[in-house]
Design a protein around this motif. Structure first.
Motif, PDB file in Angstrom:
ATOM      1  N   MET A 107       8.465   0.163 -13.425  1.00  0.00           N
ATOM      2  CA  MET A 107       9.939  -0.513 -14.137  1.00  0.00           C
ATOM      3  C   MET A 107       9.548  -2.371 -13.655  1.00  0.00           C
ATOM      4  SD  MET A 107      12.397  -1.077 -16.360  1.00  0.00           S
ATOM      5  CE  MET A 107      12.731   0.938 -15.800  1.00  0.00           C
ATOM      6  N   GLY A 108       9.487  -2.629 -12.888  1.00  0.00           N
ATOM      7  CA  GLY A 108       9.275  -4.517 -12.803  1.00  0.00           C
ATOM      8  C   GLY A 108       9.455  -4.657 -10.920  1.00  0.00           C
ATOM      9  N   LYS A 109       9.727  -5.794 -11.015  1.00  0.00           N
ATOM     10  CA  LYS A 109       9.394  -6.407  -9.526  1.00  0.00           C
ATOM     11  C   LYS A 109      10.764  -7.633  -9.717  1.00  0.00           C
ATOM     12  CE  LYS A 109       6.690  -9.115  -6.564  1.00  0.00           C
ATOM     13  NZ  LYS A 109       5.365 -10.124  -6.151  1.00  0.00           N
ATOM     14  N   ALA A 110      10.867  -7.028  -7.671  1.00  0.00           N
ATOM     15  CA  ALA A 110      12.761  -8.013  -7.542  1.00  0.00           C
ATOM     16  C   ALA A 110      11.651  -8.811  -6.618  1.00  0.00           C
ATOM     17  CB  ALA A 110      13.888  -7.100  -7.030  1.00  0.00           C
ATOM     18  N   LEU A 111      12.566  -9.511  -6.722  1.00  0.00           N
ATOM     19  CA  LEU A 111      12.524 -11.587  -5.218  1.00  0.00           C
ATOM     20  C   LEU A 111      13.915 -10.588  -4.472  1.00  0.00           C
ATOM     21  CD1 LEU A 111      10.992 -13.345  -3.558  1.00  0.00           C
ATOM     22  CD2 LEU A 111      11.898 -14.537  -5.501  1.00  0.00           C
ATOM     23  N   CYS A 150      15.512  -0.204  -2.918  1.00  0.00           N
ATOM     24  CA  CYS A 150      14.923  -0.546  -3.345  1.00  0.00           C
ATOM     25  C   CYS A 150      13.750   0.415  -4.085  1.00  0.00           C
ATOM     26  CB  CYS A 150      14.485  -2.165  -3.530  1.00  0.00           C
ATOM     27  SG  CYS A 150      15.577  -3.155  -4.554  1.00  0.00           S
ATOM     28  N   CYS A 151      13.388   0.558  -2.592  1.00  0.00           N
ATOM     29  CA  CYS A 151      12.342   1.254  -1.910  1.00  0.00           C
ATOM     30  C   CYS A 151      12.548   3.041  -2.327  1.00  0.00           C
ATOM     31  CB  CYS A 151      11.782   1.678  -0.504  1.00  0.00           C
ATOM     32  SG  CYS A 151      10.472  -0.296  -0.130  1.00  0.00           S
ATOM     33  N   GLN A 152      13.612   3.313  -2.632  1.00  0.00           N
ATOM     34  CA  GLN A 152      14.835   4.654  -2.783  1.00  0.00           C
ATOM     35  C   GLN A 152      14.657   4.655  -3.773  1.00  0.00           C
ATOM     36  OE1 GLN A 152      17.823   5.734  -1.021  1.00  0.00           O
ATOM     37  NE2 GLN A 152      17.007   4.958   2.168  1.00  0.00           N
ATOM     38  N   ASN A 153      13.949   3.882  -5.141  1.00  0.00           N
ATOM     39  CA  ASN A 153      14.309   3.541  -6.851  1.00  0.00           C
ATOM     40  C   ASN A 153      12.705   3.688  -6.776  1.00  0.00           C
ATOM     41  OD1 ASN A 153      15.530   3.778  -9.165  1.00  0.00           O
ATOM     42  ND2 ASN A 153      17.151   2.394  -8.927  1.00  0.00           N
ATOM     43  N   PRO A 154      12.096   4.403  -6.562  1.00  0.00           N
ATOM     44  CA  PRO A 154      10.261   3.196  -7.140  1.00  0.00           C
ATOM     45  C   PRO A 154      10.063   3.677  -8.834  1.00  0.00           C
ATOM     46  CG  PRO A 154      10.321   5.586  -6.127  1.00  0.00           C
ATOM     47  CD  PRO A 154      11.505   4.884  -5.649  1.00  0.00           C
ATOM     48  N   GLU A 155      10.661   4.162  -9.286  1.00  0.00           N
ATOM     49  CA  GLU A 155      10.986   4.026 -10.895  1.00  0.00           C
ATOM     50  C   GLU A 155      11.484   3.073 -11.249  1.00  0.00           C
ATOM     51  OE1 GLU A 155      12.470   6.322  -8.690  1.00  0.00           O
ATOM     52  OE2 GLU A 155      11.732   8.015  -8.903  1.00  0.00           O
ATOM     53  N   VAL A 156      11.920   2.075 -10.637  1.00  0.00           N
ATOM     54  CA  VAL A 156      12.585   1.069 -11.171  1.00  0.00           C
ATOM     55  C   VAL A 156      12.192  -0.098 -10.265  1.00  0.00           C
ATOM     56  CG1 VAL A 156      14.922  -0.475 -11.435  1.00  0.00           C
ATOM     57  CG2 VAL A 156      14.848   1.919 -12.431  1.00  0.00           C
ATOM     58  N   PHE A 157      12.100   0.092  -8.939  1.00  0.00           N
ATOM     59  CA  PHE A 157      11.791  -1.396  -8.329  1.00  0.00           C
ATOM     60  C   PHE A 157      10.205  -0.986  -7.866  1.00  0.00           C
ATOM     61  CE2 PHE A 157      15.572  -1.591  -8.160  1.00  0.00           C
ATOM     62  CZ  PHE A 157      16.554  -3.059  -8.108  1.00  0.00           C
ATOM     63  N   GLU A 201       7.617  -3.069  -7.126  1.00  0.00           N
ATOM     64  CA  GLU A 201       6.950  -3.967  -6.378  1.00  0.00           C
ATOM     65  C   GLU A 201       8.118  -4.459  -5.999  1.00  0.00           C
ATOM     66  OE1 GLU A 201       3.951  -7.422  -5.902  1.00  0.00           O
ATOM     67  OE2 GLU A 201       4.049  -6.045  -7.669  1.00  0.00           O
ATOM     68  N   ILE A 202       8.636  -5.038  -4.304  1.00  0.00           N
ATOM     69  CA  ILE A 202       9.393  -5.897  -3.795  1.00  0.00           C
ATOM     70  C   ILE A 202       8.986  -6.904  -2.740  1.00  0.00           C
ATOM     71  CG2 ILE A 202      11.317  -4.361  -4.174  1.00  0.00           C
ATOM     72  CD1 ILE A 202      11.582  -4.431  -1.122  1.00  0.00           C
ATOM     73  N   LYS A 253       5.584  -1.143  -4.031  1.00  0.00           N
ATOM     74  CA  LYS A 253       4.923  -1.960  -2.739  1.00  0.00           C
ATOM     75  C   LYS A 253       6.036  -3.315  -2.406  1.00  0.00           C
ATOM     76  CE  LYS A 253       0.743  -5.479  -3.880  1.00  0.00           C
ATOM     77  NZ  LYS A 253       0.307  -6.253  -4.368  1.00  0.00           N
ATOM     78  N   VAL A 254       5.506  -3.993  -0.683  1.00  0.00           N
ATOM     79  CA  VAL A 254       6.159  -4.612  -0.541  1.00  0.00           C
ATOM     80  C   VAL A 254       5.013  -5.035   0.223  1.00  0.00           C
ATOM     81  CG1 VAL A 254       7.947  -4.777   1.509  1.00  0.00           C
ATOM     82  CG2 VAL A 254       8.019  -2.518   0.075  1.00  0.00           C
ATOM     83  N   SER A 255       6.113  -6.962  -0.523  1.00  0.00           N
ATOM     84  CA  SER A 255       5.134  -7.949   0.054  1.00  0.00           C
ATOM     85  C   SER A 255       6.722  -9.149   0.968  1.00  0.00           C
ATOM     86  CB  SER A 255       4.979  -8.736  -0.335  1.00  0.00           C
ATOM     87  OG  SER A 255       5.605  -9.355  -1.849  1.00  0.00           O
ATOM     88  N   ALA A 256       6.176 -10.015   1.593  1.00  0.00           N
ATOM     89  CA  ALA A 256       6.933 -10.732   2.617  1.00  0.00           C
ATOM     90  C   ALA A 256       6.391 -12.629   2.388  1.00  0.00           C
ATOM     91  CB  ALA A 256       6.916 -10.775   3.774  1.00  0.00           C
ATOM     92  N   ALA A 257       7.412 -13.301   2.225  1.00  0.00           N
ATOM     93  CA  ALA A 257       7.101 -15.226   1.671  1.00  0.00           C
ATOM     94  C   ALA A 257       8.516 -15.478   3.193  1.00  0.00           C
ATOM     95  CB  ALA A 257       6.974 -14.777   0.358  1.00  0.00           C
ATOM     96  N   GLN A 258       7.734 -16.653   2.642  1.00  0.00           N
ATOM     97  CA  GLN A 258       8.765 -17.929   3.384  1.00  0.00           C
ATOM     98  C   GLN A 258       9.233 -18.828   2.253  1.00  0.00           C
ATOM     99  OE1 GLN A 258       8.445 -21.720   3.890  1.00  0.00           O
ATOM    100  NE2 GLN A 258      10.379 -20.918   5.490  1.00  0.00           N
TER     101      GLN A 258
END
Length: 399
Positions: A1-5, A20-27, A29-30, A53-58
């Protein structure tokens, strides 16, 4: 579906990321972003390996330009703000500039004033409408689920709701002499502020902790609860048909209140800066630094929470009462996501609210509180994602 920040890396943000990771059909990527990159990376490393897919940022969410740069880089479909309520407006500004939907769990409050009002965020309505994006306010538990409960009661069980009592009970025990279950600065500002309740079209202010009741909570038992001001009353007073009175109650032990009184008496809960050894410090922020981190309470906390709403009103000309609530177990929450129930009950609805917007169920340009949308899909998601609700049609009322 898409990506959340996801903005934030504390206890609530951790729950949001897990869910979010338990709902991968919607999320699909985060990206987890906060001022402390190491916290985001630790959470990322814990969650990697699944379908999402999980990423990190500052990012420093106090600065809109940093947020704009990050949003442009990550290209999320929605921003889930679970950091500090002081940052609501900078993040909303960044979402406006980049055309991205926004969700939070608590209303904006100024850093220098302990005041809970929606007026600052409601002022963004026209801007979000013109931008064609959605801002969903207060999608935690209270505010959040309590407001969805109100919309659900209004839709299914009442022609008019006359009274709402929101009851928030935490019977958890973390073993510390004194600690707060969420951000100490926000928690203590909230409980030391004047209380208020809505009655007959206006808000009536009360002295802090001056009104007490005892209530027998399902699965928890009798607890002392105190009347507080809470932000969802402000929006429910506008959006619930026939409403005459709204009150918000929260439980506190005598031990907690004794510690709090002592801290107040010696000035440690003040938000007024003071000079200390040539530097200006805010006593409450210093107190936050020495208290246990709420994110560390998970493995220590035992017991349950019970949060819900008791309604009275009329249906088909007859008087009616209704109680809907959730009971959440601290140890079960920790076993599932590594957080205690207070973080869990806030983080799960934040994910659900974001999912409602992303899937189009609650997608509408403008700024909205959760009770302004159809409650049914949200209520269904609560049962699916770990916050099942229970009902009583003959509850004990609060006098």
């Amino acid at each position: 579906m898409g990506k959340a920040l996801i903005i934030g890396a504390g206890g609530v943000a951790s729950v949001v990321a897990h869910k979010c990771c338990q709902n991968p059909e919607v999320f699909e990527e985060i990206c987890i972003a906060s001022r402390t990159l190491s916290k985001c990376e630790a959470l990322r490393d814990k969650l990697q390996g699944g379908k999402t897919k999980v990423s990190a940022a500052q990012v420093d969410a106090d600065h809109t330009e940093e947020l704009v740069a990050l949003i442009k880089k990550e290209k999320p479909d929605i921003v889930i703000h679970v950091a500090l309520p002081y940052q609501d407006l900078t993040i909303m500004d960044a979402c406006l500039e980049t055309g991205v939907d926004y969700v939070d769990t608590a209303n904006y409050e100024p850093l220098d004033t302990a005041k809970f009002e929606y007026k600052w965020q409601w002022a963004y309505r026209e801007k979000f409408e013109k931008a064609g994006i959605t801002a969903l306010l207060g999608s935690g538990f209270d505010p959040g689920v309590t407001s969805v409960f109100s919309a659900y009661a209004q839709k299914h069980y009442f022609d008019e709701i006359h009274t709402i009592d929101i009851l928030d009970a935490n019977a958890g025990d973390h073993g510390y002499p004194f600690a707060t279950n969420f951000n100490p600065e926000i928690n203590i500002r909230e409980v030391t502020a004047n209380g208020s309740y809505f009655e007959n079209g206006k808000f009536i202010e009360t002295e802090p902790m001056s009104i007490k009741r005892v209530y027998n909570f399902p699965e928890i038992g009798e607890k002392d609860m105190y009347l507080l001001h809470h932000e969802e009353m402000e929006s429910l007073a506008l959006n619930i048909k026939g409403i005459k009175r709204i009150r918000f109650w929260m439980t506190f032990s005598e031990k907690y209140l004794t510690h709090l009184r002592v801290l107040e008496n010696v000035g440690m809960t003040s938000i007024e800066p003071i000079d200390f050894e040539g530097k200006q410090i805010v006593p409450l922020q210093f107190l936050k630094a020495v208290l246990p981190d709420p994110a560390s309470l998970g493995p220590r906390t035992k017991g349950k929470t019970n949060i819900g709403c008791i309604f009275t009103g009329v249906k088909d000309g007859k008087e009616k009462s209704y109680y809907v609530y959730n009971v959440c177990d601290h140890e079960e929450c920790y076993a599932e996501v590594g957080s205690q129930a207070v973080s869990y009950t806030t983080g799960v609805p934040a994910m659900i609210g974001a999912a409602m917007v992303m899937t189009g169920k609650w997608k509408k340009p403008g700024v909205y509180n959760v009770e302004e949308f159809d409650p049914d899909p949200f209520m269904e998601a609560l049962n699916k994602f770990g916050l099942p609700w229970q009902e009583s049609f003959a509850p004990d009322l609060v006098d």
